[in-house]
Design an enzyme around this catalytic site. Structure first.
Site, short mmCIF file in Angstrom:
data_model
loop_
_atom_site.label_atom_id
_atom_site.label_comp_id
_atom_site.label_asym_id
_atom_site.label_seq_id
_atom_site.Cartn_x
_atom_site.Cartn_y
_atom_site.Cartn_z
N HIS A 143 -23.78 32.72 73.50
CA HIS A 143 -24.13 33.44 72.28
C HIS A 143 -23.04 34.45 71.92
O HIS A 143 -22.30 34.94 72.79
CB HIS A 143 -25.47 34.15 72.46
CG HIS A 143 -26.64 33.21 72.39
ND1 HIS A 143 -27.93 33.62 72.19
CD2 HIS A 143 -26.69 31.85 72.49
CE1 HIS A 143 -28.74 32.57 72.15
NE2 HIS A 143 -28.00 31.49 72.36
N GLU A 188 -23.22 37.53 71.08
CA GLU A 188 -23.39 38.85 71.70
C GLU A 188 -22.80 38.87 73.10
O GLU A 188 -22.10 39.80 73.51
CB GLU A 188 -24.88 39.23 71.78
CG GLU A 188 -25.59 39.31 70.44
CD GLU A 188 -26.25 38.00 70.01
OE1 GLU A 188 -25.64 36.93 70.18
OE2 GLU A 188 -27.37 38.04 69.50
N CYS A 240 -31.26 37.37 71.15
CA CYS A 240 -32.33 36.73 71.93
C CYS A 240 -32.60 37.57 73.19
O CYS A 240 -31.88 38.53 73.47
CB CYS A 240 -31.90 35.32 72.33
SG CYS A 240 -30.65 35.31 73.61
N CYS A 299 -29.57 37.84 75.68
CA CYS A 299 -28.51 38.75 75.22
C CYS A 299 -29.01 40.20 75.23
O CYS A 299 -28.23 41.12 75.50
CB CYS A 299 -28.04 38.37 73.82
SG CYS A 299 -27.09 36.83 73.83
N1 LIG Z 1 -28.75 36.04 68.59
C1 LIG Z 1 -28.21 34.82 68.63
C2 LIG Z 1 -28.99 33.70 68.43
C3 LIG Z 1 -28.41 32.45 68.47
N2 LIG Z 1 -27.09 32.33 68.72
C4 LIG Z 1 -26.46 31.02 68.69
C5 LIG Z 1 -26.90 29.97 69.61
C6 LIG Z 1 -26.73 28.71 68.82
O1 LIG Z 1 -25.37 28.29 68.82
C7 LIG Z 1 -27.11 29.13 67.45
C8 LIG Z 1 -28.59 28.97 67.14
O2 LIG Z 1 -28.79 27.66 66.76
P1 LIG Z 1 -30.10 27.21 65.96
O3 LIG Z 1 -31.22 27.19 66.94
O4 LIG Z 1 -30.31 28.18 64.85
O5 LIG Z 1 -29.75 25.83 65.47
O6 LIG Z 1 -26.75 30.50 67.39
C9 LIG Z 1 -26.32 33.47 68.93
O7 LIG Z 1 -25.09 33.37 69.12
N3 LIG Z 1 -26.90 34.68 68.88
#
Ligand SMILES: Nc1ccn([C@H]2C[C@H](O)[C@@H](COP(=O)(O)O)O2)c(=O)n1
Length: 194
Positions: free
Chosen positions: A88, A90, A114, A117
């Protein structure tokens, strides 16, 4: 910059007023980092800033080092999904830090963190999270993040941008009207093209 009658550019002596705010600057930096993401659905960027408004870490969501973007899945369905592998934004911003401690720092992030993180954020000493989207607000992981932030005293608030768009125009600065030694790369490029 205006022009006086003999063609010389007029230089203003008062400061520009249409500069962007700190919040806009750092959130835009997070969004710029997100442009590096290969995720086809959600691109996230994060920017960590010290209490002196210095950028100390930047990251975006992507595959771990050595796990090639073309060899790991980007899908969301089935057994093999991107969620097993992607780091992620973060987490990447935290591990990319260029200072010894993130104590008292704040994080600008495109999407609410999430639960995994959130643990990293709390443990690193970051005290404030400024986010843009909360599209997964109903998910258990987001609810858990907020519960942990509340318990740990990490403040979080949603950013509302002043401007809907911030455009980066590489031709905005008119290098040709400036006296520069040595010449800028863009100016050299233009000379080569002509
Ligand atoms: N706070 C976050 C939440 C999600 N991510 C990343 C992880 C995945 O690459 C994407 C989420 O994919 P989705 O389920 O929307 O198709 O975003 C993050 O970096 N930070």
């Amino acid at each position: 910059m205006g022009e006086i009658s003999n063609g010389t550019p007029e230089i203003s002596h008062s400061k520009r007023l249409d500069y962007i705010s700190w919040h806009e600057y750092f959130m835009a930096t997070a969004f710029l980092a997100a442009k590096r993401s290969k995720d086809p659905v959600t691109q996230v960027g994060a920017c960590i800033v010290s209490d002196e408004n210095k950028i100390v870490g930047i990251g975006y969501n992507g595959m771990p080092i050595g796990c090639h973007d073309d060899h790991f899945p980007w899908g969301k369905e089935g057994h093999e999904t991107k969620h097993l592998y992607v780091c992620h934004a973060e987490m990447n911003a935290i591990v990319n830090k260029n200072c010894t401690t993130l104590n008292k720092c704040r994080m600008y992030v495109a999407l609410f963190p999430c639960n995994e993180c959130a643990k990293f954020i709390i443990q690193s000493g970051i005290r404030e999270v400024i986010y843009m989207s909360d599209k997964y607000a109903q998910k258990c992981s987001t609810i858990a993040s907020k519960k942990m932030f509340d318990a740990a005293g990490v403040e979080y608030w949603q950013y509302t941008p002043m401007n809907r768009r911030l455009v980066i125009d590489f031709s905005e600065i008119d290098w040709n009207s400036m006296q520069q030694v040595p010449t800028s790369p863009l100016k050299d490029l233009k000379l080569q093209e002509s």
